[in-house]
Scaffold this motif. Structure first.
Motif: not given
Length: 176
Positions: A65-68, A116-137
């Motif tokens: 979200s662009s703000a809270g 045995t090497p530890p498993p590599t974490p899988t990246p969490e794919p996320t979409a780009p956000v078109p505004f600065p300082s997003p607030v996530y929910y």
């Protein structure tokens, strides 16, 4: 001429001007139709990434979200284009920004190799956000059906407003 302009009239004009502002890329207050549910902010779906195919076992959807979001009883609904839906499930947050594990940095020096090497974490794919300082929910608990296309909508559980589809917030579930 004009005389005294009531304070209430000036407030209404300023409120209408403020609500009419928005930007592209997500769902903004100016995108909504009269009577539709909104958050009062610009919102984009970040997980799952719009346009992707995910497991029907996906239980959590995340938005930025662009703000809270000030409205208490805001929820997300996953509406299937074939009919039926999952939700609504209440928004929880703010939550931490989704993390791309592929960019983690080792802060404690060179690790000692293990047999045995530890498993590599899988990246969490996320979409780009078109505004600065997003607030996530996040909204948890979805029960998605395989082989469906879903549209993500904002709903208010304390209102009779119509669900508002977040622009470009569409994803598919994999077939069995």
């Amino acid at each position: 001429m004009w005389g005294v302009v009531p304070v209430r009239s000036v407030f209404c004009v300023l409120l209408i001007a403020a609500v009419g502002c928005g930007s592209s890329g997500g769902s903004s207050p100016s995108d909504s139709q009269p009577g539709s549910c909104t958050t009062g902010t610009e919102v984009v779906l970040v997980k799952p990434v719009p346009g992707t195919t995910v497991s029907a076992g996906t239980k959590t959807l995340k938005i930025a979200s662009s703000a809270g979001i000030a409205y208490g009883n805001t929820a997300l609904l996953a509406e299937s284009t074939a009919g039926g839906s999952s939700g609504p499930f209440p928004l929880v947050g703010p939550v931490k920004a989704p993390r791309d594990h592929s960019k983690s940095i080792e802060l404690w020096g060179t690790p000692t190799p293990s047999p045995t090497p530890p498993p590599t974490p899988t990246p969490e794919p996320t979409a780009p956000v078109p505004f600065p300082s997003p607030v996530y929910y996040a909204a948890h608990g979805f029960g998605l059906q395989p082989g469906q296309t879903y549209l993500v909508e904002v709903v208010r559980t304390d209102s009779s407003c119509r669900p508002h589809t977040i622009r470009n917030a569409q994803f598919n579930t994999a077939s069995k």
